[in-house]
Design a protein around this motif. Sequence first.
Motif, short mmCIF file in Angstrom:
data_model
loop_
_atom_site.label_atom_id
_atom_site.label_comp_id
_atom_site.label_asym_id
_atom_site.label_seq_id
_atom_site.Cartn_x
_atom_site.Cartn_y
_atom_site.Cartn_z
N MET A 1 0.83 -1.19 0.00
CA MET A 1 0.00 0.00 0.00
C MET A 1 0.87 1.24 0.00
SD MET A 1 -2.95 -1.04 2.73
CE MET A 1 -3.72 0.56 2.49
N GLY A 2 0.36 2.34 -0.59
CA GLY A 2 1.12 3.58 -0.64
C GLY A 2 0.84 4.44 0.57
N LYS A 3 0.15 5.57 0.36
CA LYS A 3 -0.15 6.46 1.47
C LYS A 3 -1.07 5.76 2.46
CE LYS A 3 -4.11 8.65 -0.76
NZ LYS A 3 -4.73 9.92 -1.18
N GLY A 4 -1.14 6.33 3.65
CA GLY A 4 -1.95 5.72 4.69
C GLY A 4 -3.43 5.71 4.36
N LEU A 5 -4.17 4.93 5.13
CA LEU A 5 -5.61 4.78 4.94
C LEU A 5 -6.28 4.98 6.30
CD1 LEU A 5 -7.68 3.99 2.71
CD2 LEU A 5 -7.50 1.64 3.54
N PHE A 6 -7.25 5.90 6.35
CA PHE A 6 -7.91 6.27 7.60
C PHE A 6 -9.33 5.74 7.57
CE2 PHE A 6 -9.27 10.12 10.40
CZ PHE A 6 -9.31 9.30 11.51
N ILE A 7 -9.62 4.77 8.45
CA ILE A 7 -10.93 4.11 8.51
C ILE A 7 -11.56 4.40 9.87
CG2 ILE A 7 -12.19 1.94 8.26
CD1 ILE A 7 -10.50 2.63 5.83
N THR A 8 -12.79 4.90 9.88
CA THR A 8 -13.47 5.18 11.14
C THR A 8 -14.72 4.30 11.27
OG1 THR A 8 -14.68 7.04 10.15
CG2 THR A 8 -12.62 7.54 11.29
N PHE A 9 -15.07 4.03 12.52
CA PHE A 9 -16.25 3.24 12.85
C PHE A 9 -17.18 4.10 13.70
CE2 PHE A 9 -13.45 0.03 11.46
CZ PHE A 9 -14.16 -1.13 11.21
N GLU A 10 -18.44 4.18 13.26
CA GLU A 10 -19.42 5.01 13.96
C GLU A 10 -20.68 4.21 14.25
OE1 GLU A 10 -18.67 7.88 15.00
OE2 GLU A 10 -17.29 8.90 13.62
N GLY A 11 -21.54 4.78 15.08
CA GLY A 11 -22.80 4.12 15.39
C GLY A 11 -23.21 4.37 16.82
N GLY A 12 -24.42 3.96 17.15
CA GLY A 12 -24.94 4.16 18.48
C GLY A 12 -24.33 3.23 19.51
N PRO A 130 -11.58 10.98 7.17
CA PRO A 130 -11.55 9.53 6.92
C PRO A 130 -11.67 9.20 5.43
CG PRO A 130 -13.06 10.09 8.71
CD PRO A 130 -12.68 11.38 8.06
N ASP A 131 -10.98 8.15 5.01
CA ASP A 131 -11.14 7.63 3.66
C ASP A 131 -12.38 6.77 3.55
OD1 ASP A 131 -8.52 8.45 2.34
OD2 ASP A 131 -7.78 7.43 4.13
N LEU A 132 -12.75 6.12 4.64
CA LEU A 132 -13.90 5.23 4.65
C LEU A 132 -14.46 5.19 6.07
CD1 LEU A 132 -15.60 3.09 3.09
CD2 LEU A 132 -13.89 1.39 3.78
#
Length: 221
Positions: A1-12, A130-132
């Motif tokens: 992989m190249g540049k970093g990847l920012f993944i967030t998790f959301e919800g109640g 975030p990316d995703l």
Amino acid sequence: MGKGLFITFEGGEGAGKSTQIRLLAGRLRDYARELVTTREPGGTELAERLRDVILSGRAKKFGPLGEAVLFSAARIDHIDRLIAPALARGAVVLCDRFADSTRAYQGARGDVDEKVMAALENAAVANCRPDLTFILDIPPEIGLERARARRGADNADRFEGENLAFHWLLRERFLTIARADPERCRVIDADRPQDAVAASIWEAMAEKFRRREHEAVEGVS
């Protein structure tokens, strides 16, 4: 992989974010040059101290705007000291909650002007978006029951202790965020066995990897 990847998790509450981050991290270790898991509020020494103040309820006396400011202060330190440096190294960062949670929780209370919330978010986040984002969606009654079983009925934190009407508004806030940004957000039905939820998340991650690879190839050509 190249540049970093920012993944967030959301919800109640009780949606299973921590469990799904753990499961995804286990699969990603074969793909990422570096993997970082973190949470909000928290992730750094200062942000963890602010987390304790907020979730214990001690910041409630400052009102919704005061709480939002504390969340933003914690986020600035978290980004500067942990998230941004990790992404610069090419790491995959998995974060349990991020700016969407502040927007959703304070929005559900309805006591802070949306323009003020947007200004706070822009000041704290800047270009670290975030990316995703996975929004784990679950009926509030089920999520709260899970949270109580995990923590104990007498140990609800600042937001678990809000009434059911608040949690229904919170759920709608998260879904509104997802509808407004479908390129980034994936709504995942979290009212299923954890393996089924994990499979849906992995499918979305695989799609993200394929798209990044395609973009990289097109960039070279």
